[in-house]
Design an enzyme around this catalytic site. Structure first.
Site, PDB file in Angstrom:
ATOM      1  N   ARG A 163       0.855  -1.192   0.000  1.00 11.47           N
ATOM      2  CA  ARG A 163       0.000   0.000   0.000  1.00 11.47           C
ATOM      3  C   ARG A 163       0.892   1.244   0.000  1.00 11.47           C
ATOM      4  NH1 ARG A 163      -3.657  -2.543  -1.717  1.00 11.47           N
ATOM      5  NH2 ARG A 163      -5.646  -3.027  -0.714  1.00 11.47           N
ATOM      6  N   GLU A 192      -2.866   8.344  -4.158  1.00 14.42           N
ATOM      7  CA  GLU A 192      -3.286   7.739  -5.418  1.00 14.42           C
ATOM      8  C   GLU A 192      -4.557   8.441  -5.860  1.00 14.42           C
ATOM      9  OE1 GLU A 192      -3.651   3.480  -5.229  1.00 14.42           O
ATOM     10  OE2 GLU A 192      -1.567   3.219  -4.603  1.00 14.42           O
ATOM     11  N   HIS A 211      -1.356   1.092  -9.597  1.00 13.26           N
ATOM     12  CA  HIS A 211      -2.024   0.107  -8.722  1.00 13.26           C
ATOM     13  C   HIS A 211      -2.673  -0.983  -9.589  1.00 13.26           C
ATOM     14  CE1 HIS A 211      -3.766  -0.282  -4.431  1.00 13.26           C
ATOM     15  NE2 HIS A 211      -3.743  -1.469  -5.006  1.00 13.26           N
TER      16      HIS A 211
END
Ligand SMILES: NC(=O)c1ccc[n+]([C@@H]2O[C@H](COP(=O)([O-])OP(=O)(O)OC[C@H]3O[C@@H](n4cnc5c(N)ncnc54)[C@H](OP(=O)(O)O)[C@@H]3O)[C@@H](O)[C@H]2O)c1
Length: 250
Positions: A163, A192, A211
């Protein structure tokens, strides 16, 4: 599971949470190894030259500065479903594999050493490649910060597929700019999406994927299988797969 942060005690108590633990392992491991090999061989520089129709053999001196992966040490931070898949592949490349876990020192035989969370900085000093394969929990938030990069082996490659919030972005940028970190492969970032103004976009030693490291037909199939199997178990009153430990946060 980090998206469930902030649920009340009552909501947690009345609910069994399951996740996709391990489902993405093979796909993300292949993505991670691809980033590692690409950065070790300096492929982003050649890609840039190719986009400009340039045959530039002069690039090879800097592009191959990192040297061979074979014989080097890789530290996998978070030896879970994904971490083990990365470890198996790195071992197959002839790397020495070390790792950390949260709750135990147990690991498969292709991992040379498994340490606990408090050994992170010491182990980072030994590793030419460091990989974040952690879940996001209060303990792993901001873990890869200025102090971490200072203690890391000079010239290591840093890869992040867990993460984004486990890494302090400004500290990573500073470590890349100073050369303390040789290169970075980031599938996850903080924030993000990564803002267009981030200096990371324009660094020749950084690979960014949005991602997306878990995306594959096989991952979707495994995820669907776990979901369907859990529905079957739920209806049959059997123990569910991939039950989350809500106290640990993953
Ligand atoms: N980039 C993507 O698209 C993508 C896709 C899927 C998942 N992810 C992320 O990847 C994470 C890992 O997935 P997974 O399937 O491998 O989960 P997992 O099987 O639950 O593995 C997590 C591992 O992290 C370890 N860990 C937890 N806290 C730690 C700490 N403070 N220090 C060291 N190790 C610690 C755990 O230790 P123990 O074994 O001792 O419990 C476990 O080995 C997920 O939680 C998710 O955030 C990213």
């Amino acid at each position: 599971m980090d998206s469930c942060t902030g649920l009340s005690e009552a909501q947690i108590e009345q609910t069994v949470f399951t996740n996709n633990q391990g489902v993405y392992g093979p796909t993300i491991a292949e993505h991670t190894i691809a980033m590692m090999m690409s950065l070790a061989r300096g492929l982003p520089s050649y890609q840039h030259a190719q986009a400009n129709n340039q045959w530039n053999r002069g690039l090879s001196a800097t592009a191959s500065r990192f040297g061979e992966l074979q014989g080097k040490t890789v530290l996998i931070v978070g030896l879970g479903g994904i971490g083990k898949q990365i470890a198996w592949r790195a071992h197959g490349l002839g790397m020495r594999v070390i790792a950390t876990r949260n709750s135990s020192r147990q690991g498969p035989d292709y991992v040379d050493y498994v340490g606990l969370a408090d050994e992170l900085h010491k182990l980072a000093g030994e590793a030419s490649v460091i990989i974040n394969a952690l879940p996001l929990t209060p303990k792993t938030t901001g873990l890869f910060d200025k102090d971490f990069f200072t203690d890391a082996k000079t010239g290591a490659i840093f890869l992040s597929i867990g993460r984004g919030k486990s890494t302090v972005t400004a500290d990573l940028i500073a470590a890349l700019e100073s050369g303390q970190i040789y290169a970075a492969g980031l599938d996850v970032t903080d924030p993000e999406p990564l803002p267009t103004s981030s200096p990371l976009w324009n660094m020749s030693n950084v690979i960014i994927t949005p991602h997306a490291s878990g995306a594959s037909r096989e991952s979707i199939q495994r995820s669907a299988m776990v979901t369907v199997e859990n529905f079957r178990r739920y209806v049959a009153g059997e123990a569910l797969l991939n039950v989350v430990n809500m106290q640990a946060g993953y």
